[in-house]
Scaffold this active site. Structure first.
Site, mmCIF file in Angstrom:
data_model
loop_
_atom_site.group_PDB
_atom_site.id
_atom_site.type_symbol
_atom_site.label_atom_id
_atom_site.label_comp_id
_atom_site.label_asym_id
_atom_site.label_seq_id
_atom_site.Cartn_x
_atom_site.Cartn_y
_atom_site.Cartn_z
ATOM 1 N N CYS A 162 -86.525 27.099 -21.740
ATOM 2 C CA CYS A 162 -87.289 26.597 -22.890
ATOM 3 C C CYS A 162 -87.745 27.756 -23.772
ATOM 4 O O CYS A 162 -87.816 27.639 -25.000
ATOM 5 C CB CYS A 162 -88.493 25.792 -22.416
ATOM 6 S SG CYS A 162 -88.066 24.388 -21.368
ATOM 7 N N HIS A 200 -88.720 28.959 -27.608
ATOM 8 C CA HIS A 200 -90.162 28.816 -27.828
ATOM 9 C C HIS A 200 -90.962 29.985 -27.258
ATOM 10 O O HIS A 200 -92.126 29.829 -26.927
ATOM 11 C CB HIS A 200 -90.649 27.495 -27.235
ATOM 12 C CG HIS A 200 -89.946 26.305 -27.820
ATOM 13 N ND1 HIS A 200 -90.080 25.941 -29.142
ATOM 14 C CD2 HIS A 200 -89.080 25.418 -27.272
ATOM 15 C CE1 HIS A 200 -89.325 24.869 -29.380
ATOM 16 N NE2 HIS A 200 -88.705 24.537 -28.276
ATOM 17 N N ARG A 238 -88.245 14.270 -27.025
ATOM 18 C CA ARG A 238 -88.119 15.692 -27.359
ATOM 19 C C ARG A 238 -87.537 16.470 -26.177
ATOM 20 O O ARG A 238 -86.666 17.330 -26.347
ATOM 21 C CB ARG A 238 -89.481 16.251 -27.766
ATOM 22 C CG ARG A 238 -89.513 17.724 -28.142
ATOM 23 C CD ARG A 238 -88.660 18.087 -29.338
ATOM 24 N NE ARG A 238 -87.269 18.362 -28.971
ATOM 25 C CZ ARG A 238 -86.299 18.624 -29.852
ATOM 26 N NH1 ARG A 238 -86.534 18.653 -31.136
ATOM 27 N NH2 ARG A 238 -85.072 18.868 -29.448
ATOM 28 N N CYS A 264 -84.047 18.561 -26.160
ATOM 29 C CA CYS A 264 -84.021 19.993 -25.833
ATOM 30 C C CYS A 264 -83.066 20.262 -24.671
ATOM 31 O O CYS A 264 -82.247 21.176 -24.729
ATOM 32 C CB CYS A 264 -85.422 20.487 -25.463
ATOM 33 S SG CYS A 264 -86.520 20.767 -26.882
#
Lengths: 281, 229
Positions: free
Chosen positions: A191, A195, A238, A242
């Site tokens: 992730c 991010h 979401r 992702c």
């Protein structure tokens, strides 16, 4: 109200007292406050169009539809969802959404919002997994998204405050952190590949940074009308998107990997007011 | 409840994972028989991925099933970090990457036009609610997602460094060709724990040798728009 408070008491005692989440605020007021206080955040300021549209956020239509659904007597058992306990007591929705995921005594496990909603629709109303009311998870026309948007809206402007008092809550949050940083899949992404930094872009899209309070609060503020999809989307949607882009395996709805990730997401937004519902690109 | 206590009492977490595989439920209505608080965070993360029915049982485009794809290799494990690796980890990752790289006998640049298409294409290797079908369309390199090659073409990402005028600044010597081939194949040889995928490594080959030669041409060919900005 008195009866509801009594019912809520054992739950409150079980999870320990939680900090005051703050007053309800209009989602656009929360956004405006973020924008003013963070003039340099490329993520928050990336879409003038969306900022302009925020007072007329199409997701607000779902709030009213979701309210009707919540109080309607539905399903094979012909009951409303007023008996559903999202952690603050049956039918108590104020501040409930920003204090999830949490441990539920009746199921013996940590549940995220959608998992809990589906649990109630099945256990109280008698829906089965095959019923459209439960099976359809995505899109503004789905019962799940209408209910999600109504219930989440009751926590708008309140600070994210998922409880960590129960050992299972802490365990799921910590596993979620591991999952967030776990490199894997066909392209080695985690992730944090997208991010882990401030102001980076994937193509035209400015990415939110997990460490940046207001950015991250907006990032996890789902449900949100997603302009590019012309639909209201959830946290679970979401995650699915992702994980798909990351070239990991296809994630299923209502599963503990979702719960752990959301536990970490919401914990990382702790203390920041939620924008519910939000509007995203 | 007996089982829960029995499992919780004194069994190593991984042993309990093995014993109770299949007991966890996915419908969100019942607790599982595993005591998750007895596991370390790493063990619980692995348990959640592999033992809770959280992923669809699908065959992967690169071969193998969802478990193979989700199982970490040594490099992925070493790079599952917050922030940059420390010196020791970085050294180990570089060594791992170098050990697995096989240099081709010779490297030639392909067609930069095909390379531009591949660099722009985000198709390929996606799995789940929609699965990319490589028999219908070839997988691309996803390069534009993170790198600027030519901002005149489209919006391009900034997760990785800009590659504008990459070849114009470096030329096309044998050393440059070899270096670029090494980086596209397995960038951890130079940038340990980089976010960039390995496109041709011991784990799998995501881009063919020919596709890599086209992308290299897009980067290095003097005629490529990348080198005329």
């Amino acid at each position: 109200m008195f009866k509801k408070a009594l019912l809520a008491l054992p739950v409150a005692m079980a999870v320990g007292a939680t900090a005051q989440a703050g007053e309800w605020q209009d989602p656009n007021d929360v956004l405006q406050q973020f924008l003013q206080e963070n003039p340099d955040s490329a993520y928050l300021h990336q879409s003038e169009m969306n900022i302009m549209m925020m007072p007329d956020n199409p997701a607000l239509w779902l709030v009213d539809e979701g309210e009707d659904l919540f109080y309607a007597q539905r399903g094979p058992n012909n009951v409303s969802l007023e008996g559903c306990d999202f952690g603050k007591g049956p039918g108590e929705l104020d501040g409930a959404y920003v204090e999830l995921p949490r441990y539920f005594e009746d199921t013996g496990k940590v549940m995220d919002f959608e998992m809990r909603l589906v649990h109630c629709m099945k256990e109280l109303q008698g829906f089965t997994s095959d019923d459209a009311a439960v099976a359809r998870r995505h899109g503004s026309g789905s019962d799940i998204m209408k209910l999600t948007t109504f219930i989440a809206h009751q926590s708008s402007g309140m600070a994210w405050n998922p409880p960590l008092d129960h050992p299972q809550e802490q365990a799921m949050r910590d596993a979620g952190e591991k999952l967030f940083y776990r490199r894997g899949g066909a392209m080695d992404f985690n992730c944090a590949s997208c991010h882990g930094d401030v102001g980076k872009q994937i193509r035209a899209s400015v990415l939110p940074h997990v460490g940046a309070g207001p950015e991250w609060s907006k990032a996890v503020s789902w449900p949100a009308h997603r302009a590019g999809h012309d639909n209201v989307r959830s946290q679970n949607h979401r995650i699915r998107g992702c994980v798909w882009q990351m070239r990991h395996a296809g994630i299923k709805a209502d599963t503990p990997v979702n719960t752990a990730l959301i536990s970490y997401w919401n914990d990382q937004a702790r203390g920041e007011p939620a924008i519910l519902p939000d509007l995203k690109r | 409840m007996f089982k829960k206590n029995a499992v919780a009492a004194g069994m190593a977490a991984f042993a309990s994972v093995a014993l109770t595989a299949g007991c966890a439920v996915a419908d969100g209505s019942k607790g599982s028989d595993v005591d998750i608080t007895a596991m370390s965070a790493d063990e619980l993360a692995e348990h959640l991925i592999f033992e809770t029915d959280s992923f669809r049982d699908q065959e992967m485009q690169e071969g193998g099933d969802w478990r193979d794809r989700m199982t970490q290799d040594d490099l992925q494990k070493a790079c599952s970090l917050k922030g940059d690796p420390d010196g020791e980890t970085a050294g180990q990752v570089v060594a791992m990457a170098r050990a697995s790289y096989e240099a081709p006998e010779s490297i030639e640049l392909g067609d930069w036009r095909k390379g531009a298409e591949l660099a722009d294409s985000g198709y390929g290797y996606r799995q789940g609610h929609r699965t990319d079908d490589h028999s219908q369309r070839e997988a691309g390199g996803n390069c534009y997602n993170c790198h600027v090659f030519d901002p005149r073409v489209s919006d391009q990402g900034t997760v990785g460094p800009s590659l504008q005028n990459y070849g114009a600044n470096r030329g096309t010597s044998e050393a440059v060709l070899r270096y670029v081939h090494e980086v596209i194949s397995n960038p951890h040889q130079y940038f340990p724990c980089t976010q960039m995928p390995r496109f041709n490594s011991d784990r799998h080959q995501l881009l063919s040798d020919e596709q890599i030669s086209h992308i290299m041409a897009y980067l290095l060919d003097p005629e490529s728009p990348v080198n005329n900005q």
